[in-house]
Design an enzyme around this catalytic site. Structure first.
Site, PDB file in Angstrom:
ATOM      1  N   GLY A   8     -23.672 -26.260 -41.529  1.00 42.66           N
ATOM      2  CA  GLY A   8     -23.486 -27.597 -42.070  1.00 42.66           C
ATOM      3  C   GLY A   8     -24.236 -27.769 -43.374  1.00 42.66           C
ATOM      4  N   THR A  10     -26.765 -29.616 -44.042  1.00 46.87           N
ATOM      5  CA  THR A  10     -28.211 -29.735 -43.872  1.00 46.87           C
ATOM      6  C   THR A  10     -28.794 -28.580 -43.077  1.00 46.87           C
ATOM      7  OG1 THR A  10     -28.004 -32.152 -43.930  1.00 46.87           O
ATOM      8  CG2 THR A  10     -30.065 -31.248 -43.070  1.00 46.87           C
ATOM      9  N   VAL A  13     -26.715 -24.124 -37.357  1.00 52.01           N
ATOM     10  CA  VAL A  13     -27.019 -24.104 -35.932  1.00 52.01           C
ATOM     11  C   VAL A  13     -26.499 -22.802 -35.341  1.00 52.01           C
ATOM     12  CG1 VAL A  13     -26.695 -25.249 -33.720  1.00 52.01           C
ATOM     13  CG2 VAL A  13     -26.864 -26.618 -35.819  1.00 52.01           C
ATOM     14  N   GLY A 105     -11.538 -29.649 -42.590  1.00 55.14           N
ATOM     15  CA  GLY A 105     -12.776 -28.873 -42.582  1.00 55.14           C
ATOM     16  C   GLY A 105     -12.958 -28.084 -41.305  1.00 55.14           C
ATOM     17  N   ALA A 106     -13.553 -26.897 -41.424  1.00 58.65           N
ATOM     18  CA  ALA A 106     -13.702 -26.001 -40.277  1.00 58.65           C
ATOM     19  C   ALA A 106     -14.483 -26.659 -39.151  1.00 58.65           C
ATOM     20  CB  ALA A 106     -14.393 -24.711 -40.718  1.00 58.65           C
ATOM     21  N   ASP A 107     -15.555 -27.383 -39.485  1.00 56.91           N
ATOM     22  CA  ASP A 107     -16.366 -28.007 -38.441  1.00 56.91           C
ATOM     23  C   ASP A 107     -15.578 -29.065 -37.681  1.00 56.91           C
ATOM     24  OD1 ASP A 107     -16.255 -29.598 -40.731  1.00 56.91           O
ATOM     25  OD2 ASP A 107     -18.296 -30.375 -40.499  1.00 56.91           O
ATOM     26  N   ASP A 127     -18.387 -37.177 -35.675  1.00 53.50           N
ATOM     27  CA  ASP A 127     -19.447 -36.204 -35.968  1.00 53.50           C
ATOM     28  C   ASP A 127     -20.430 -36.852 -36.932  1.00 53.50           C
ATOM     29  OD1 ASP A 127     -21.099 -34.090 -36.590  1.00 53.50           O
ATOM     30  OD2 ASP A 127     -19.483 -32.650 -36.867  1.00 53.50           O
ATOM     31  N   THR A 130     -24.519 -34.913 -42.146  1.00 61.04           N
ATOM     32  CA  THR A 130     -24.767 -35.342 -43.521  1.00 61.04           C
ATOM     33  C   THR A 130     -23.713 -36.355 -43.929  1.00 61.04           C
ATOM     34  OG1 THR A 130     -25.686 -33.155 -43.983  1.00 61.04           O
ATOM     35  CG2 THR A 130     -25.131 -34.538 -45.871  1.00 61.04           C
ATOM     36  N   THR A 182     -40.451 -55.504 -44.382  1.00 60.86           N
ATOM     37  CA  THR A 182     -39.478 -54.771 -45.207  1.00 60.86           C
ATOM     38  C   THR A 182     -38.873 -53.615 -44.428  1.00 60.86           C
ATOM     39  OG1 THR A 182     -40.673 -55.339 -47.235  1.00 60.86           O
ATOM     40  CG2 THR A 182     -39.173 -53.460 -47.339  1.00 60.86           C
TER      41      THR A 182
END
Length: 260
Positions: A8, A10, A13, A105-107, A127, A130, A182
């Site tokens: 991915g 980020t 896995v 996309g493959a994922d 999913d 990111t 905040t």
């Protein structure tokens, strides 16, 4: 043993599977500057942690949305495991009936394969990575379409970087939308607002699918639990969805090869 790798934006896995059973998993940051030796040695270190040896790996399968890391990752697998990985969309088609002009996309394709195998159909598959993706599959398993929006972490990081006085926050759902500080106000807007957006997309997706409420909603990704715990519209959270999808696609591929 099969090593399934989900690359991915980020994280990468790694899932280690004996038949249908996941016996170990770990993550590496997705870094295009990392060398093949750095990847290979790090993966081997995890193998030692699990008391496994590299020669136990019979095959490697990869789904990736980051082309920049594929040369070094593939080289690492060949050098340290002696296996040329099978790549989704290059060596193996995931088997999703998709009529769109663009490439899915493959994922996302792998997640859809796993979700149908594990939970039936029709389905909505979310999913949370990111980017957050929403995918719809009809009763016959045809991909109907989906949508993409910035992930919740991407959204809050953009706020932190673009607004000088606003701090980076922890992604938790506050007790009230009316924050008194905040930080709690940003959490209310970012987390609770994001949940509201996801609920709208789920409802609209179900309406456009035409099955009424008889559609299971399955979520995966690192932040799936945060969202699912704060809405009734997500039925299942499955953190193993892409790894299972890679296993399923690999098993089907081997059966096809055996039949030939």
């Amino acid at each position: 043993m099969l090593m399934a790798i989900d690359v991915g934006n980020t994280n990468m896995v790694f899932g280690l599977l004996e038949g249908d059973k996941l016996i170990g998993s770990f993550r590496l940051m997705t870094d295009a500057n990392r060398t093949s030796d750095e990847i290979g040695l790090t993966v081997c270190e995890y193998f030692r942690r699990f008391n496994l040896t590299t020669d136990q790996v019979c095959d490697i399968i990869i789904a990736s949305v980051v082309p920049q890391v594929m040369y070094t990752l593939t080289s690492a697998m060949v050098k340290y495991f002696g296996k040329k990985p099978l790549i989704i969309d290059e060596d193996i088609e995931p088997g999703i009936h998709y009529e769109g002009e663009d490439h899915l996309g493959a994922d996302r394709a792998v997640s859809c394969v796993a979700a149908m195998e594990k939970y039936g159909r029709p389905l909505v598959v979310l999913d949370f990575g990111t980017a957050t993706t929403v995918d719809a599959l009809d009763q016959e398993g045809t991909y109907l379409g989906g949508c993409i929006l910035a992930g919740i972490r991407v959204s809050t990081d953009a706020l932190f970087h673009q607004a000088a006085m606003l701090p980076r926050i922890e992604l938790v759902s506050p007790p009230s939308v009316l924050g008194q500080t905040t930080i709690t106000q940003i959490q209310a807007g970012s987390v609770m607002g994001y949940i509201g957006a996801i609920e709208y997309l789920i409802r609209r997706t179900k309406k456009e699918m035409g099955y009424g409420e008889d559609v299971k909603v399955v979520a995966t990704g690192g932040l799936a639990r945060l969202i699912a715990d704060n809405t009734d519209l997500i039925d299942v959270v499955d953190s193993q969805l892409i790894v299972d999808g890679l296993r399923i696609i690999y098993q089907r591929y081997k059966q096809t090869q055996g039949a030939r």
